[in-house]
Motif scaffolding. Sequence first.
Motif, PDB file in Angstrom:
ATOM      1  N   CYS A  43       0.818  -1.214   0.000  1.00  0.00           N
ATOM      2  CA  CYS A  43       0.000   0.000   0.000  1.00  0.00           C
ATOM      3  C   CYS A  43       0.853   1.266   0.000  1.00  0.00           C
ATOM      4  N   ASN A  44       2.044   1.176   0.542  1.00  0.00           N
ATOM      5  CA  ASN A  44       2.910   2.352   0.648  1.00  0.00           C
ATOM      6  C   ASN A  44       4.342   1.856   0.841  1.00  0.00           C
ATOM      7  N   SER A  45       5.294   2.740   0.565  1.00  0.00           N
ATOM      8  CA  SER A  45       6.689   2.374   0.790  1.00  0.00           C
ATOM      9  C   SER A  45       7.458   3.586   1.292  1.00  0.00           C
ATOM     10  N   GLN A  46       8.505   3.300   2.061  1.00  0.00           N
ATOM     11  CA  GLN A  46       9.426   4.332   2.498  1.00  0.00           C
ATOM     12  C   GLN A  46      10.823   3.891   2.077  1.00  0.00           C
ATOM     13  N   PRO A  47      11.464   4.557   1.151  1.00  0.00           N
ATOM     14  CA  PRO A  47      11.030   5.789   0.488  1.00  0.00           C
ATOM     15  C   PRO A  47       9.907   5.517  -0.505  1.00  0.00           C
ATOM     16  N   GLY A  48       9.270   6.565  -0.944  1.00  0.00           N
ATOM     17  CA  GLY A  48       8.169   6.456  -1.890  1.00  0.00           C
ATOM     18  C   GLY A  48       8.641   6.110  -3.295  1.00  0.00           C
ATOM     19  N   PRO A  49       7.689   5.852  -4.193  1.00  0.00           N
ATOM     20  CA  PRO A  49       8.026   5.515  -5.570  1.00  0.00           C
ATOM     21  C   PRO A  49       8.888   6.590  -6.229  1.00  0.00           C
ATOM     22  N   ASN A  50       9.864   6.126  -6.973  1.00  0.00           N
ATOM     23  CA  ASN A  50      10.764   6.983  -7.747  1.00  0.00           C
ATOM     24  C   ASN A  50      11.643   7.894  -6.890  1.00  0.00           C
ATOM     25  N   GLN A  51      11.754   7.604  -5.597  1.00  0.00           N
ATOM     26  CA  GLN A  51      12.659   8.357  -4.726  1.00  0.00           C
ATOM     27  C   GLN A  51      13.941   7.554  -4.522  1.00  0.00           C
ATOM     28  N   GLN A  52      15.015   8.256  -4.244  1.00  0.00           N
ATOM     29  CA  GLN A  52      16.292   7.595  -4.023  1.00  0.00           C
ATOM     30  C   GLN A  52      16.288   6.891  -2.664  1.00  0.00           C
ATOM     31  N   ILE A  53      16.849   5.703  -2.632  1.00  0.00           N
ATOM     32  CA  ILE A  53      16.972   4.944  -1.385  1.00  0.00           C
ATOM     33  C   ILE A  53      18.234   5.431  -0.684  1.00  0.00           C
ATOM     34  N   THR A  54      18.056   6.009   0.499  1.00  0.00           N
ATOM     35  CA  THR A  54      19.198   6.528   1.256  1.00  0.00           C
ATOM     36  C   THR A  54      19.341   5.862   2.616  1.00  0.00           C
ATOM     37  N   ASP A  55      18.354   5.059   3.008  1.00  0.00           N
ATOM     38  CA  ASP A  55      18.373   4.431   4.328  1.00  0.00           C
ATOM     39  C   ASP A  55      17.773   3.037   4.214  1.00  0.00           C
ATOM     40  N   TYR A  56      18.289   2.117   5.004  1.00  0.00           N
ATOM     41  CA  TYR A  56      17.779   0.747   5.007  1.00  0.00           C
ATOM     42  C   TYR A  56      17.338   0.376   6.411  1.00  0.00           C
ATOM     43  N   PRO A  57      16.376  -0.507   6.591  1.00  0.00           N
ATOM     44  CA  PRO A  57      15.713  -1.225   5.512  1.00  0.00           C
ATOM     45  C   PRO A  57      14.672  -0.355   4.804  1.00  0.00           C
ATOM     46  N   VAL A  58      14.381  -0.713   3.564  1.00  0.00           N
ATOM     47  CA  VAL A  58      13.238  -0.142   2.857  1.00  0.00           C
ATOM     48  C   VAL A  58      12.007  -0.763   3.504  1.00  0.00           C
ATOM     49  N   VAL A  59      11.014   0.057   3.846  1.00  0.00           N
ATOM     50  CA  VAL A  59       9.832  -0.446   4.555  1.00  0.00           C
ATOM     51  C   VAL A  59       8.623  -0.397   3.632  1.00  0.00           C
ATOM     52  N   PHE A  60       7.946  -1.528   3.530  1.00  0.00           N
ATOM     53  CA  PHE A  60       6.721  -1.625   2.757  1.00  0.00           C
ATOM     54  C   PHE A  60       5.539  -1.777   3.716  1.00  0.00           C
TER      55      PHE A  60
END
Length: 75
Positions: A43-60
Amino acid sequence: MPDVIGGNAGRAYEQMSSEMDMAFKDASGQGRSVDDPAVWKICNSQPGPNQQITDYPVVFDVLKVSENCEDTTPE
């Protein structure tokens, strides 16, 4: 970050797990464990769509495939 909103969490995990550290969070607020991502949708992600990943983990933020993402509000 690819736009995976609305997609199957299991498919996203299979396609991206070798590339990044990721976590799944129950978007309903009920704190349910996401043991099998294949029965959940994103339903959502951090970072959002088309944003650069600068921190992990990516959260869905995910819900069961039978549930409606529009019933949740991103944090």
